[in-house]
Design an enzyme around this catalytic site. Structure first.
Site, PDB file in Angstrom:
ATOM      1  N   ASN A  34       0.815  -1.226   0.000  1.00 51.54           N
ATOM      2  CA  ASN A  34       0.000   0.000   0.000  1.00 51.54           C
ATOM      3  C   ASN A  34       0.848   1.276   0.000  1.00 51.54           C
ATOM      4  O   ASN A  34       0.448   2.313   0.498  1.00 51.54           O
ATOM      5  CB  ASN A  34      -1.023  -0.034   1.133  1.00 51.54           C
ATOM      6  CG  ASN A  34      -0.365  -0.114   2.488  1.00 51.54           C
ATOM      7  OD1 ASN A  34       0.860  -0.079   2.603  1.00 51.54           O
ATOM      8  ND2 ASN A  34      -1.164  -0.213   3.536  1.00 51.54           N
ATOM      9  N   GLU A  85       8.945   6.532  16.022  1.00 50.17           N
ATOM     10  CA  GLU A  85       9.248   6.041  14.675  1.00 50.17           C
ATOM     11  C   GLU A  85      10.299   6.911  13.975  1.00 50.17           C
ATOM     12  O   GLU A  85      11.149   6.389  13.244  1.00 50.17           O
ATOM     13  CB  GLU A  85       7.961   5.987  13.844  1.00 50.17           C
ATOM     14  CG  GLU A  85       7.013   4.893  14.328  1.00 50.17           C
ATOM     15  CD  GLU A  85       5.708   4.829  13.552  1.00 50.17           C
ATOM     16  OE1 GLU A  85       4.894   3.949  13.858  1.00 50.17           O
ATOM     17  OE2 GLU A  85       5.502   5.654  12.628  1.00 50.17           O
TER      18      GLU A  85
HETATM   19  P1  ADP Z   1      -1.578   1.345   8.429  1.00 51.75           P
HETATM   20  O1  ADP Z   1      -0.303   1.221   7.635  1.00 51.75           O
HETATM   21  O2  ADP Z   1      -2.700   1.921   7.612  1.00 51.75           O
HETATM   22  O3  ADP Z   1      -1.386   2.055   9.749  1.00 51.75           O
HETATM   23  P2  ADP Z   1      -1.686  -1.126   9.971  1.00 51.75           P
HETATM   24  O4  ADP Z   1      -0.854  -0.425  10.992  1.00 51.75           O
HETATM   25  O5  ADP Z   1      -2.961  -1.765  10.426  1.00 51.75           O
HETATM   26  O6  ADP Z   1      -2.069  -0.151   8.759  1.00 51.75           O
HETATM   27  O7  ADP Z   1      -0.828  -2.264   9.265  1.00 51.75           O
HETATM   28  C1  ADP Z   1       0.535  -2.058   8.949  1.00 51.75           C
HETATM   29  C2  ADP Z   1       0.795  -2.561   7.551  1.00 51.75           C
HETATM   30  O8  ADP Z   1       0.583  -3.993   7.523  1.00 51.75           O
HETATM   31  C3  ADP Z   1      -0.182  -2.041   6.484  1.00 51.75           C
HETATM   32  O9  ADP Z   1       0.155  -0.756   6.005  1.00 51.75           O
HETATM   33  C4  ADP Z   1      -0.046  -3.107   5.413  1.00 51.75           C
HETATM   34  O10 ADP Z   1       1.175  -2.976   4.663  1.00 51.75           O
HETATM   35  C5  ADP Z   1       0.032  -4.371   6.273  1.00 51.75           C
HETATM   36  N1  ADP Z   1      -1.309  -4.943   6.518  1.00 51.75           N
HETATM   37  C6  ADP Z   1      -2.262  -4.456   7.363  1.00 51.75           C
HETATM   38  N2  ADP Z   1      -3.368  -5.223   7.357  1.00 51.75           N
HETATM   39  C7  ADP Z   1      -3.106  -6.234   6.499  1.00 51.75           C
HETATM   40  C8  ADP Z   1      -3.851  -7.379   6.056  1.00 51.75           C
HETATM   41  N3  ADP Z   1      -5.090  -7.635   6.498  1.00 51.75           N
HETATM   42  N4  ADP Z   1      -3.258  -8.209   5.161  1.00 51.75           N
HETATM   43  C9  ADP Z   1      -2.005  -7.983   4.704  1.00 51.75           C
HETATM   44  N5  ADP Z   1      -1.245  -6.935   5.086  1.00 51.75           N
HETATM   45  C10 ADP Z   1      -1.792  -6.064   5.966  1.00 51.75           C
END
Ligand code: ADP
Ligand code: MG
Length: 143
Positions: free
Chosen positions: A113, A127
């Site tokens: 993403n 961080e």
């Molecule tokens: P964010 O980056 O939006 O803060 P999170 O902290 O929940 O999201 O998750 C960290 C990273 O882990 C996400 O940016 C993504 O790259 C990965 N990730 C999160 N949820 C999923 C999922 N359900 N399946 C695969 N990868 C995920």
């Protein structure tokens, strides 16, 4: 401290040659680039950074992805930085991200993403210091 956040242009962003496009969007949104570098995370460094997700089913895949190539951590400054940056990047899952957000524009999947953004002021400070020494943050106040 409510004026700093950490962005990471993730390995998919670097591989897709999108560094310039994404930094341009970040700067157009009013963020100041205070420190920036390119690094390839080791598995230990990636695990340390994402400790909070260690029990999640996607953790191992996340570490493989985040160590798959270089990434670009960026310390950013702006008023209300954490919240405004999360708005700019959009939801974790690009399919759910709002129109015009960086993830909506460029991300391929919930894992790949494109970009990271800190989720709180407290985590932003932790961080930023994960990637930059105080010496590398000459103009950043508050550390
Ligand atoms: P964010 O980056 O939006 O803060 P999170 O902290 O929940 O999201 O998750 C960290 C990273 O882990 C996400 O940016 C993504 O790259 C990965 N990730 C999160 N949820 C999923 C999922 N359900 N399946 C695969 N990868 C995920
Ligand atoms: Mg997060």
């Amino acid at each position: 401290m409510n004026n700093k956040t950490l962005a990471i242009l993730k390995p998919d962003c670097v591989k897709k040659n999108l560094i310039g496009k994404v930094v341009t969007l970040i700067q157009k949104a009013g963020f100041k680039v205070s420190a920036m570098k390119m690094v390839k995370l080791t598995p230990d460094a990636a695990k340390g950074f994402y400790q909070i997700h260690k029990d999640r089913p996607f953790f191992n895949d996340l570490i493989v992805y985040m160590t798959s190539g270089p990434c670009v951590p960026i310390a950013l400054e702006k008023e209300n930085a954490v919240e405004d940056f999360r708005k700019l990047i959009g939801a974790t899952d690009p399919a759910k991200a709002a129109e015009g957000t960086i993830r909506k524009l460029y991300a391929d999947s919930i894992q790949e993403n494109i970009v990271h953004g800190s989720d709180s002021n407290e985590n932003a400070a932790i961080e930023i210091l994960h990637f930059f020494s105080r010496k590398e943050l000459p103009d950043i106040n508050g550390f």
